[in-house]
Write a protein that holds these residues in place. Structure first.
Motif, mmCIF file in Angstrom:
data_model
loop_
_atom_site.group_PDB
_atom_site.id
_atom_site.type_symbol
_atom_site.label_atom_id
_atom_site.label_comp_id
_atom_site.label_asym_id
_atom_site.label_seq_id
_atom_site.Cartn_x
_atom_site.Cartn_y
_atom_site.Cartn_z
ATOM 1 N N PHE A 1 0.822 -1.218 0.000
ATOM 2 C CA PHE A 1 0.000 0.000 0.000
ATOM 3 C C PHE A 1 0.858 1.271 0.000
ATOM 4 N N PHE A 2 1.887 1.282 0.836
ATOM 5 C CA PHE A 2 2.744 2.471 0.920
ATOM 6 C C PHE A 2 3.360 2.776 -0.440
ATOM 7 N N ARG A 3 3.862 1.726 -1.076
ATOM 8 C CA ARG A 3 4.564 1.944 -2.335
ATOM 9 C C ARG A 3 3.608 2.307 -3.465
ATOM 10 N N GLN A 4 2.397 1.772 -3.404
ATOM 11 C CA GLN A 4 1.405 2.170 -4.410
ATOM 12 C C GLN A 4 1.121 3.656 -4.314
ATOM 13 N N VAL A 5 0.902 4.123 -3.094
ATOM 14 C CA VAL A 5 0.591 5.552 -2.920
ATOM 15 C C VAL A 5 1.785 6.412 -3.356
ATOM 16 N N LEU A 6 2.993 5.970 -3.022
ATOM 17 C CA LEU A 6 4.175 6.749 -3.417
ATOM 18 C C LEU A 6 4.308 6.814 -4.935
ATOM 19 N N ALA A 7 4.012 5.707 -5.610
ATOM 20 C CA ALA A 7 4.067 5.704 -7.077
ATOM 21 C C ALA A 7 3.019 6.664 -7.644
ATOM 22 N N LEU A 8 1.825 6.627 -7.067
ATOM 23 C CA LEU A 8 0.761 7.538 -7.519
ATOM 24 C C LEU A 8 1.151 9.004 -7.302
ATOM 25 N N CYS A 9 1.760 9.274 -6.162
ATOM 26 C CA CYS A 9 2.179 10.657 -5.891
ATOM 27 C C CYS A 9 3.314 11.088 -6.820
ATOM 28 N N SER A 10 4.203 10.151 -7.150
ATOM 29 C CA SER A 10 5.333 10.492 -8.017
ATOM 30 C C SER A 10 4.870 10.784 -9.437
ATOM 31 N N TYR A 11 3.915 10.001 -9.905
ATOM 32 C CA TYR A 11 3.481 10.119 -11.295
ATOM 33 C C TYR A 11 1.964 10.097 -11.321
#
Lengths: 489, 489
Positions: free
Chosen positions: B74-84
């Protein structure tokens, strides 16, 4: 609580009277009282308080994305892939973005951005930085061992000053900085208890550096401290000048002759707009001066992901390259940075992308170049626009914005305003900027936050707002200045 | 270059003789000589050099992902969404990940992770942190204005010490730290020129804190400096103990009575494994002691994204909460952190996710809980395993690893080995660990890097390697210790 108790009798351990006095001496205008008031006003606007404007326009800080500049697509694609490597299986990303992400992840512990990196920075990123510097400097060699990744340029600058500053009384380290300066320098020097040695840029000659002024400043400083370091910001912050090759040569010869350690803040290296101007790195000029200089002069150069065409301030990416540093001191530097473990790894990844951007023939190349060129042309256009409009205002004189992201115009303030400000215990240009904020919603930083010749007044304004908003902002500044002048004449 | 020139005659400005002596005094064992040698050995292995092992196993640092722990999806999904943010249009991500990303982006300037945040940290993240602390502490209120986001806990600790340290000679600030300690503390104190005041943990009582030892240490320190600060690490690093509620109460009463500022390093707050042990935050206990304490005792607590079940060290996320801090000092603190602009924004985003993780009913909840529980149970299992196996080795005594990520066993070293080490100018446990590295490829940190009672020897070992590798490692340690003991007896 401490502030309600008479001084010296607080029941608290940590009070304004017992805290580290060096920290108390720190000032940082770019986020100082005027910006705090701007944040307050924004809150008041949201709460429905009536103002003579509907929006605060922040031109106080070089924060490109906050001003609407779009991130470079390729960079963000790679960062998303690195954050959530499941996306590597997806077909939505171009192959070059995927291969960059794979390369970065392979260099990370456990193939994760979440592992600590080496304290000096990820090996392959430092290698990419070295190759970038070599290309930039026409083949002058760069050893990745001399490259240290940092949390933005500020982190590197503070780290270097930490190594350099020592002594007490007349043997205390003196650090020469340009006036006007970027207040990170004065803040770091205050915190470290070093002596700030001012040399003035020549406003009449477009904020250039004068050798005679460097000599004056150094001679003066030698009377009361031990000047060891000379800091230069090129292209200039807050003054937007781009130094000539000749000037850089003069500075290097001066440093060599006077036994000074050179710190070159070159974070705006891609931000050069004016015709006839070009970025010359201190490293390249140093090597072109021949081994007499390139084997002896100690130089550190700083770069970051925050400025140029990318404007990625929030990632806190950066690097520094050290030249001719004593190997024993390098070991100490590595030890020092290891205490903080490592710079944030996403920022390291981003720094890698900046120095290793898409190449001709790669699928992302065309889009990348288009985005890069558009951003830089827009900035050039806004630099010109800012200079031109400000110079139409009687009482405002603005040097060409040759580079970086700021104009630093000279403003004449009526004697009556100066008096009123002084009565309030405020710097006259702080009084002016605070009034402008209250009346127009425009947030600028007063020149006094950067230093200026006594009796002169300035403000720093970024050129970052979108063109339409910038035009509006400049029109409001013009109107305000005229009104202010009338009011206090 | 400097190191080839006789001392004092170097042509360089910055040499080991002219550099800041405080920096020279810094030591940081977790990334010290033994780790540098480990990196070298890895390189030698890659180059085909023959060794009695095929792989270096690094158990020197709490770097979970490097040891194969997987990030929380979940953390990494949100970070990917925030990055791109283009990915927000995609259907591959769960709705709760998307809504978290939108919320974080809305709080960023220009809706971009690339904008600077407020220096104290993004508003909504600080609010989420405050609500997390309130839930954790059973409703004790938390004001977001007291929360400062940091670049990992180290950054916060150094910032607080910077505020607190001042004075010269007998009025120089003394800072009480546990021995064994985490060497960030000694390093920061050396750099700031503060006085390190040691209090010893009681190894016989599972590394607990003794009130009488605190009293002894303080009385001793008052003879030569001004002790103002008491630092506690709970759960303990490097010693892995979890403090009882009673102990924390005693410490708070002691701090109140003796007028000490409390610094509680609570980054391992989710890492509690032993039966009967529980994490009690200093904040909660402080408030349970009543207003006499909760209105007067100054406390700062640190947390980070690097440990617990997430282990996201590379993002350098963290926060600190200050209690009863003088409002004037808070203004100084905000000014101080503003000089460095802001903590890296991806780390802030990650900190937000940690304190605002998926809730029951949200699509990602089940997976999140499964990942979290699996990681923590594995760690508990490995903590037990480490203690048990180490205690089967004659000459090694290991306290229970109640929490955190480390065991810190006591090792008996034969007199002959101690003599030989001293002849080489090495700490005996450094000699032992270096030999173990050369013979087995296992990288541990000698106890001398953390401090220990004179005449006792230890090493710190993380419990992070995957279970199979951990078993192998422990078997090798056992074998090595027996061989070493025979060799030097």
């Amino acid at each position: 609580m401490g502030h309600n108790t008479p001084r010296g009798t607080s029941p608290l351990v940590l009070t304004i009277d017992t805290m580290n006095p060096n920290v108390k001496n720190v000032e940082y205008a770019v986020r100082g009282p005027i910006v705090q008031r701007a944040v307050q006003i924004e809150k008041e606007l949201r709460e429905g308080v009536k103002k003579p404007f509907t929006e605060v326009i922040k031109a106080n800080i070089g924060d490109a994305h906050a001003m609407g500049q779009q991130p470079i697509t390729f960079f963000r694609q790679v960062l998303a892939l690195c954050s959530y490597p499941e996306l590597l299986k997806d077909n939505m990303f171009p192959e070059d973005a995927k291969s960059r992400a794979r390369r970065i992840l392979q260099a990370c512990g456990g193939s994760s951005l979440g592992a600590y990196s080496a304290s000096q920075g990820i090996d392959c990123v430092r290698q990419d930085v070295a190759r970038y510097i070599e290309r930039r400097d026409g083949g002058v060699p760069c050893d990745p061992d001399n490259v240290y990744l940092t949390s933005g340029a500020s982190d590197g600058i503070v780290t270097m000053l930490k190594l350099l500053v020592c002594g007490e009384g007349a043997s205390k380290t003196g650090v020469m900085i340009s006036i006007p300066q970027y207040p990170l320098y004065s803040a770091a020097l205050a915190e470290l208890g070093a002596v700030q040695v001012n040399y003035y840029l020549n406003e009449e000659k477009c904020w250039s550096m004068d050798l005679s002024e460097l000599e004056r400043s150094l001679a003066e400083a030698r009377k009361h401290c031990n000047p060891k370091v000379l800091c230069i910001i090129n292209p200039g912050n807050p003054t937007g000048q781009v130094q000539s090759r000749q000037c850089i040569e003069d500075v290097i010869r001066f440093a060599a002759k006077e036994h000074l350690f050179l710190m070159a803040d070159e974070v705006y290296q891609d931000n050069v707009y004016a015709e006839g101007c070009q970025f010359h790195s201190f490293k390249k000029v140093l090597f072109e001066l021949g081994p007499q200089y390139s084997n002896t002069v100690e130089l550190v150069s700083f770069h970051s992901t925050s400025k140029c065409y990318m404007g990625e301030c929030g990632f806190r990416g950066g690097y520094m390259e050290v030249i001719n540093m004593d190997p024993e001191v390098k070991a100490q530097l590595i030890k020092l940075v290891s205490v903080r473990l490592c710079p944030a790894v996403p920022g390291q990844a981003l720094m890698d992308l900046v120095v290793n951007s898409p190449q001709p023939g790669e699928p992302s190349y065309t889009t990348f170049m288009k985005e890069r060129t558009t951003t830089l042309s827009l900035l050039a256009e806004k630099a010109k626009l800012t200079e031109e409009i400000l110079n139409t205002v009687p009482g405002i004189t603005c040097n060409p914005v040759q580079g970086a992201m700021y104009s630093f115009p000279n403003i004449s303030l009526p004697q009556k305003a100066i008096k009123e400000a002084k009565a309030l215990g405020q710097a006259p240009d702080m009084f002016y900027c605070m009034k402008m904020l209250e009346e127009t919603g425009i947030c600028l930083v007063p020149g006094s936050g950067f230093g200026q010749k006594d009796g002169t007044y300035h403000f720093r304004m970024t050129i970052l707002p979108p063109t339409d908003k910038l035009k509006l902002l400049l029109a409001k500044v013009k109107e305000f200045h005229q009104k202010f002048t009338r009011q206090y004449s």
